[in-house]
Write an enzyme that holds these catalytic residues in place. Structure first.
Site, PDB file in Angstrom:
ATOM      1  NE  ARG A  87      -4.064  -1.915   1.947  1.00  0.00           N
ATOM      2  CZ  ARG A  87      -4.848  -2.420   2.872  1.00  0.00           C
ATOM      3  NH1 ARG A  87      -4.574  -2.225   4.145  1.00  0.00           N
ATOM      4  NH2 ARG A  87      -5.908  -3.112   2.546  1.00  0.00           N
TER       5      ARG A  87
ATOM      6  CE  LYS B 145     -20.152 -17.194   6.594  1.00  0.00           C
ATOM      7  NZ  LYS B 145     -20.442 -16.314   7.719  1.00  0.00           N
TER       8      LYS B 145
ATOM      9  N   GLY C 297      -9.288  -9.690  -0.998  1.00  0.00           N
ATOM     10  CA  GLY C 297      -8.126 -10.027  -0.185  1.00  0.00           C
ATOM     11  C   GLY C 297      -7.413 -11.315  -0.532  1.00  0.00           C
TER      12      GLY C 297
ATOM     13  N   GLY D 261     -13.077  -4.442   0.248  1.00  0.00           N
ATOM     14  CA  GLY D 261     -14.477  -4.057   0.446  1.00  0.00           C
ATOM     15  C   GLY D 261     -14.928  -2.997  -0.536  1.00  0.00           C
TER      16      GLY D 261
HETATM   17  P1  AMP Z   1     -14.029 -14.986   1.231  1.00  0.00           P
HETATM   18  O1  AMP Z   1     -13.460 -14.102   2.291  1.00  0.00           O
HETATM   19  O2  AMP Z   1     -15.502 -15.133   1.282  1.00  0.00           O
HETATM   20  O3  AMP Z   1     -13.509 -14.632  -0.157  1.00  0.00           O
HETATM   21  O4  AMP Z   1     -13.499 -16.465   1.559  1.00  0.00           O
HETATM   22  C1  AMP Z   1     -12.154 -16.796   1.599  1.00  0.00           C
HETATM   23  C2  AMP Z   1     -12.030 -18.079   2.347  1.00  0.00           C
HETATM   24  O5  AMP Z   1     -12.752 -19.101   1.693  1.00  0.00           O
HETATM   25  C3  AMP Z   1     -10.603 -18.576   2.448  1.00  0.00           C
HETATM   26  O6  AMP Z   1     -10.191 -18.506   3.775  1.00  0.00           O
HETATM   27  C4  AMP Z   1     -10.696 -20.039   1.977  1.00  0.00           C
HETATM   28  O7  AMP Z   1      -9.986 -20.943   2.783  1.00  0.00           O
HETATM   29  C5  AMP Z   1     -12.173 -20.318   2.075  1.00  0.00           C
HETATM   30  N1  AMP Z   1     -12.564 -21.436   1.218  1.00  0.00           N
HETATM   31  C6  AMP Z   1     -12.351 -21.591  -0.090  1.00  0.00           C
HETATM   32  N2  AMP Z   1     -12.795 -22.795  -0.519  1.00  0.00           N
HETATM   33  C7  AMP Z   1     -13.298 -23.436   0.569  1.00  0.00           C
HETATM   34  C8  AMP Z   1     -13.893 -24.712   0.778  1.00  0.00           C
HETATM   35  N3  AMP Z   1     -14.071 -25.568  -0.226  1.00  0.00           N
HETATM   36  N4  AMP Z   1     -14.284 -25.028   2.018  1.00  0.00           N
HETATM   37  C9  AMP Z   1     -14.100 -24.170   3.045  1.00  0.00           C
HETATM   38  N5  AMP Z   1     -13.558 -22.935   2.905  1.00  0.00           N
HETATM   39  C10 AMP Z   1     -13.159 -22.570   1.679  1.00  0.00           C
END
Ligand code: AMP
Length: 419
Positions: free
Chosen positions: A35, A220, A376, A399
């Site tokens: 950054r 999610k 991220g 974000g």
């Molecule tokens: P996000 O912040 O929603 O982009 O999610 C990122 C997180 O999703 C990372 O920490 C990954 O480890 C997790 N992730 C990716 N694939 C999977 C999976 N198949 N099962 C559980 N967590 C996951």
């Protein structure tokens, strides 16, 4: 609104909001200076054109002044990258800050202490009891609004012009990111980081070369719904991977074992599938996945169809055969947006899908495909692999980028653009 390239900075003091919210280790050493490096071209431009600089930023989420989140820890890094000594005002509202800024000469630089040492920066009362009555909360909020006005006015009084180069906080209507702009109706502009982010995201959202493919991963579905729906207006293909894919698979009747799933989002997942059909967007799910018998790098693994996962097993990464199918889609695209890892990439055993995507994107970029990486974890993946400069653009604002992609007008952008 002015442009940094054409604005006459000579003899002017520019107050620049940067995002120097860098990670520090327990010895207060910077562990990732991306950054700071990103903001240097903007800062150098002002100095080269005969101006002086007042740099302001937040660091962490302090509840008040604390040594832990002092910007004094990063003075050395800024000096080294800017190639000049800088002055430091240990209280952004103190008499010293006013005095130092008043006396700045062309070519000189002043760094203000962490803006978030004051609640006024964010404009939220900090010492309100959780169980305070609505009336008490209302009064506290109104008082804070007044205090925030004074805080903003004082920051503005230090300078002749304002530059916002903090894309990472552009989605917040804080004193230094948005409210201050109104004190510089004819002397406000974006820095190069902001300009770069806006141009790159608009290249996907507003004037993309088709076919356009989005890869959306992460944990999610619920946190990505708004983006997925907005992107349906733009993309031809959408690849959905990561933990969130299993909500879609289960919603369609698949067996997902103990894979990550948001049961309360299943109906929404079905409506997304329906919407994709209506909008003529081709959806790609994982197909084959690498499954594990525990959420651990030491787990036993096997490959199986994403809708036939045995009980007690969970999907952890995309399998090589599916990655090959995705690769064909990506290679046939002209514009690609990637947000979110497609597996539990923090564990080396389940990082191949995510690093595979990073490699493919680096490769297709060299053949002229526009590739934008944001969010991220996907940014971390391309950076760790040394591919950050092999894709077209890496967005630094997690974000903020997501909200911009959702079609929200970011307060930090609006404040500069509006008359
Ligand atoms: P996000 O912040 O929603 O982009 O999610 C990122 C997180 O999703 C990372 O920490 C990954 O480890 C997790 N992730 C990716 N694939 C999977 C999976 N198949 N099962 C559980 N967590 C996951």
């Amino acid at each position: 609104m002015q442009k940094i390239d054409s604005y006459d900075f000579s003899g002017k003091r520019a107050i620049v909001r940067v995002d120097f919210n860098v990670p520090l280790n327990e010895n207060f050493q910077i562990t990732d200076d991306t950054r700071i490096r990103a903001a240097i071209p903007t800062l150098k431009k002002v100095l080269e054109k005969g101006g002086s600089l007042i740099i302001m930023s937040h660091l962490g989420r302090p509840k008040g002044p604390t040594g832990k989140y002092s910007l004094k820890h990063i003075i050395g890094a800024i000096e080294e990258k800017l190639g000049t000594k800088i002055k430091f005002a240990p209280d952004c509202m103190g008499a010293e800050a006013a005095e130092l800024s008043k006396n700045l000469k062309p070519g000189e630089v002043l760094l203000l202490e962490n803006l978030r040492f004051y609640a006024e920066e964010e404009g939220k009362p900090r010492d309100l009891a959780e169980d305070a009555s609505d009336d008490v909360k209302k009064v506290a909020k109104a008082e804070m609004k007044e205090k925030q006005k004074e805080f903003t006015k004082k920051l503005a009084s230090y300078a002749d012009c304002y530059i916002n180069d903090a894309f990472g906080t552009a989605h917040r209507a804080h004193a230094s990111t948005a409210l201050i702009a109104k004190y510089f109706p004819n002397d406000k502009m974006f820095g190069y980081v902001m300009e770069g982010e806006i141009v790159a995201i608009d290249k996907v959202l507003k004037s993309p070369v088709h076919p356009v493919t989005a890869i959306i991963g992460g944990a999610k579905v619920s946190s990505k719904i708004a983006i997925i729906e907005k992107l349906f207006d733009v993309v031809d293909n959408m690849i959905i991977g990561g933990g969130m894919v299993f909500t879609f698979i289960k919603a369609q009747g698949g067996k997902i074992g103990k894979s990550l799933c948001e049961d309360d989002q299943m109906e929404l997942a079905l409506s997304i599938i329906e919407k994709a059909k209506q909008k003529n967007v081709k959806l790609y799910f994982s197909g084959d996945v690498i499954i594990a018998d525990a959420f651990s790098n030491d787990a036993n693994t096997q490959i199986c169809a994403d809708n036939k996962i045995p009980d007690g097993w969970m999907g952890m990464d995309v399998a090589p055969a599916t990655l090959k199918e995705w690769e064909a889609v990506l290679r046939a695209s002209k514009t690609v947006l990637w947000n979110g890892p497609v597996g539990v990439f923090e564990m080396p055993k389940f990082a191949n899908g995510t690093t595979g995507i990073a490699k493919i994107l680096a490769d297709i970029t060299s053949t002229g495909v526009f590739t934008l990486v944001g969010g991220g974890d996907s940014v971390a993946a391309v950076t760790q692999m040394g591919f950050a400069d092999k894709v077209s653009y890496v967005s630094t604002g997690g974000g903020a980028m997501l909200e911009y992609l959702e079609g929200i007008e970011l307060p930090g952008i609006k404040a500069i653009r509006e008359a």
